[in-house]
Design an enzyme around this catalytic site. Structure first.
Site, PDB file in Angstrom:
ATOM      1  N   ASP A 152       0.838  -1.190   0.000  1.00  0.00           N
ATOM      2  CA  ASP A 152       0.000   0.000   0.000  1.00  0.00           C
ATOM      3  C   ASP A 152       0.882   1.252   0.000  1.00  0.00           C
ATOM      4  O   ASP A 152       1.865   1.331   0.742  1.00  0.00           O
ATOM      5  CB  ASP A 152      -0.879  -0.032   1.257  1.00  0.00           C
ATOM      6  CG  ASP A 152      -1.844   1.128   1.330  1.00  0.00           C
ATOM      7  OD1 ASP A 152      -2.695   1.246   0.447  1.00  0.00           O
ATOM      8  OD2 ASP A 152      -1.734   1.920   2.287  1.00  0.00           O
ATOM      9  N   GLU A 165       1.401  -0.548  -5.094  1.00  0.00           N
ATOM     10  CA  GLU A 165       0.453   0.516  -5.394  1.00  0.00           C
ATOM     11  C   GLU A 165       1.329   1.735  -5.664  1.00  0.00           C
ATOM     12  O   GLU A 165       1.926   2.286  -4.728  1.00  0.00           O
ATOM     13  CB  GLU A 165      -0.491   0.779  -4.224  1.00  0.00           C
ATOM     14  CG  GLU A 165      -1.491   1.877  -4.530  1.00  0.00           C
ATOM     15  CD  GLU A 165      -2.361   2.244  -3.341  1.00  0.00           C
ATOM     16  OE1 GLU A 165      -3.554   2.532  -3.547  1.00  0.00           O
ATOM     17  OE2 GLU A 165      -1.852   2.261  -2.202  1.00  0.00           O
TER      18      GLU A 165
END
Length: 699
Positions: free
Chosen positions: A357, A393
């Site tokens: 993330d 990401e």
């Protein structure tokens, strides 16, 4: 459990970090570069009564350690760190606060937000520069010493090890996937065991996916504002325990040992079915938030080392994540912490890879993002982590945070350019054929450099963050009112179209058009070059009622609804497409395409206009024309005849005559289900390509 505690702590080893039951005792080691003294605090089995405090030895290269003889697994403990309370210098030591071991594999207690969890006095005129003297130990989360892992076979021994070109990802929430599945027993729904149930695995196998990408399963707590609105952090992007599975996703959530065992059993069951397990991990921030946040673990152990602080005011946290703080991964000991955590989930828990993330945070140096940052270098050479899937990401919330295509080595990356381009092409034809073709061929303008392969592009239509496939074809604007933020949260302007009615519709024409577009987009996704990723529930047109940020919806909105209308179940279409990918290497696009001018290319692509002629430079920019086709030719060697496929795209709202390139073609699949498989279009006349459809033909 009755514990006889010795009077003194013995010197211990400075490694490994955390607690380790060994030699009829337990070794403790914790990092703090700036602490002046560190104490081990031992509690009763319920974590309520503090039994004894022991000063740890050290520091040994910033590591405090000790060995407690005569105890073992099951011992409950925490730390107290003594040092300067100088917020202006980045130091926030407060020995009145019990601190959770960052390496805790078992966490006991139930966290609730209380004023005494803060190192400063709430409401004090000096704010976070004040000092709070209340002890929070009664209500603090605590670590429990775990049993040493069994000396049995590695949980990765039977891992499927799917080759990258064959990988088909399926993003899902452990709880949301099975909560409403009637074929999963009620006691198992919403748990690791529910995902491991044969009915769940059978569904995944029917689709043809071979890797599940799980939303965060690390131990997390809810943000304080959510509790005020009677909501929770359902998605889980608020990790506190980076070595412990979330007990809220387990059957026996009150027993950390049972939670760990259930998670490992889930991984083993998925592996036995040939399905890999990838974890979404959040090493970019913690729940301690900004300088106004609580002191739960990292902040109290060494705030100046664990977090990035603003250079002009070290009392403030640098916020590159939008969550208040940013983990200082550039620090050598914090790098080690993240690597230790990743290795633990591979070697002990058995997982097959990670999706990071806000991954640019991991490559942030004092000079900005660097693809050759020390953390990336350490991870790529690690003998364990270099063998598993690594997914980024590729954006964070800081300056210069969009880094799509700029990750090193074997990293795959979420390609939002694919998502937005494919949506706009099929929803309202807002992009050119050239832009669509680039995304369909793995975004070579982004990823074709160095030694990177097309598989680096993870293509998706929808993920947890945004509209579901059903909603992006049913709503033209977000509907996030249930989140309690006055519809201000979530992405504005996300590509979507309602086709004439906002939300569910009984109009047969609207429903038919939505279905055609969903089928065309799914077909595009699974035939495109790159690594495809599906969102759980899209196969049955699952809806979140237009909520494109359901992070706090631990209810029917956030859970997958498994009762589609008969004409909205795309499971068979997905199965057909994933089977074709597996059976035909030409549809997996393992290497970059060559031009047709290359002698005997291993794989080439050529583009055709509806008239049947090869696309010319001016055709790519003709805004009034959107339909076209690509011919893929693939050969194993110079002696083998090329395998030829033709993919025709018609995003227009009416059928379109299309002259096929020379050859005897046969229809393999029509996303609109109007042309039967096996149909052989007559040559040389044109064939009618259905509206808003993808037609796949083979020579």
């Amino acid at each position: 459990m009755s514990v006889h505690l010795p009077q003194q702590l013995e010197p211990g080893r400075h490694e490994p970090f955390g607690s380790l039951a060994r030699d009829c005792g337990v070794n403790f080691a914790v990092f703090s570069q700036h602490a002046q003294r560190m104490e081990l605090c031992v509690f009763d089995a319920d974590g309520v009564r503090e039994l004894r405090r022991y000063p740890l030895y050290g520091p040994h290269d910033s590591v405090w350690h000790g060995f407690l003889p005569g105890v073992g697994a099951g011992l409950v403990y925490g730390f107290r760190a003594h040092g300067p309370y100088e917020p202006w210098n980045g130091h926030r030591f407060n020995a009145n606060k019990l601190l959770l071991d960052p390496y805790a594999q078992e966490i006991v207690g139930h966290f609730t937000w209380r004023a005494e969890h803060h190192g400063y006095e709430l409401g004090h005129p000096d704010g976070p520069r004040s000092f709070d003297t209340r002890d929070n130990a009664l209500h603090a989360l605590k670590a429990r010493v775990t049993e040493p892992p069994p000396a049995s076979a590695s949980p990765r021994l039977n891992a499927p090890r799917i080759p990258l070109p064959e990988l088909v990802l399926y993003e899902m929430h452990v709880k949301g996937f099975s909560m409403q599945r009637e074929d999963v027993p009620k006691p198992l729904r919403g748990t690791y065991a529910g995902l491991a149930h044969p009915a769940s695995i059978a569904h995944l196998k029917r689709l043809g996916v071979n890797a599940v990408s799980l939303l965060p399963v690390h131990y997390r707590i809810d943000e304080p504002g959510l509790g005020d609105r009677s909501l929770t952090n359902y998605w889980g992007y608020n990790t506190l325990g980076f070595f412990a599975p979330d007990p809220r996703l387990a059957q026996h959530r009150g027993d950390p040992s049972a939670v760990n065992a259930e998670f490992r059993s889930m991984v083993a069951a998925l592996h036995a079915a040939g399905i890999e397990v990838i974890l979404d991990v959040v090493y970019n921030h913690t729940p301690e938030g900004n300088e106004y946040g609580p002191t739960l673990s990292f902040r109290g152990l060494d705030n100046a080392s664990w977090y990035r602080l603003t250079p002009d005011d070290r009392s403030r946290c640098e916020n590159l994540t939008g969550c208040g703080n940013t983990v200082n991964v550039a620090h050598p000991f914090i790098t080690q912490f993240v690597l230790d955590s990743l290795r633990y989930w591979v070697q002990v828990m058995g997982v097959d890879g990670f999706r990071f993330d806000l991954a640019p945070v991991l490559g942030r140096t004092r000079h900005g993002y660097d693809a050759n940052a020390a953390f990336f270098t350490a991870m790529r050479q690690d003998p364990v982590l270099s063998q598993v899937h690594l997914i980024a990401e590729p954006w964070d919330a800081g300056y210069d945070g969009y880094q799509l295509g700029h990750f090193p080595g074997r990293f795959m990356e979420w390609n939002d350019k694919f998502r937005d381009t494919v949506r706009r092409y099929w929803l309202n034809r807002e992009v050119s054929r050239g832009e669509f073709a680039r995304r369909f061929t793995a975004s070579s303008d982004v990823f074709h450099h160095g030694t990177r392969l097309p598989t680096a592009s993870i293509n998706f239509l929808s993920v947890h963050d945004g509209y579901t496939l059903a909603d992006l074809t049913s709503y033209s604007r977000k509907h996030n009112e249930a989140n309690g933020e006055n519809n201000r949260d979530g992405r504005d302007g996300e590509p979507a179209a309602n086709f004439g009615a906002e939300g569910p519709s009984d109009d047969a024409a609207i429903r038919a058009q939505r279905r055609r577009v969903r089928a065309a987009m799914l077909t595009t996704l699974l035939l495109a070059q790159g690594t495809p990723m599906l969102l759980a529930g899209d196969e049955v047109s699952n809806s979140q009622s237009g909520n494109n940020n359901a992070y706090c919806q631990d209810n029917a909105t956030g859970w997958v609804g498994w009762d589609p209308q008969p004409d909205e179940d795309f499971s068979a279409l997905i199965h057909t497409l994933t089977s074709l990918r597996l059976q035909h290497a030409a549809l997996r696009h393992e290497r970059w395409f060559c031009g047709e001018d290359v002698v005997l290319p291993e794989r080439s692509v050529q583009w055709f206009a509806p008239s049947g002629r090869a696309m010319q430079p001016h055709d790519w920019h003709e805004h009034g024309q959107h339909a076209f086709a690509c011919r893929i030719q693939s050969r194993a060697d110079a002696q083998t005849p090329p395998e030829q496929w033709l993919i025709v795209f018609n995003p227009e709202t009416a059928a379109l005559p299309f002259t096929l390139p020379p050859g005897a073609w046969r229809v393999v699949l029509d996303s609109a289900a109007e042309i039967q498989p096996g149909f052989a279009p007559p040559a040389p006349g044109p064939v009618s390509i259905p509206a808003q459809a993808v037609v796949l033909l083979r020579a």
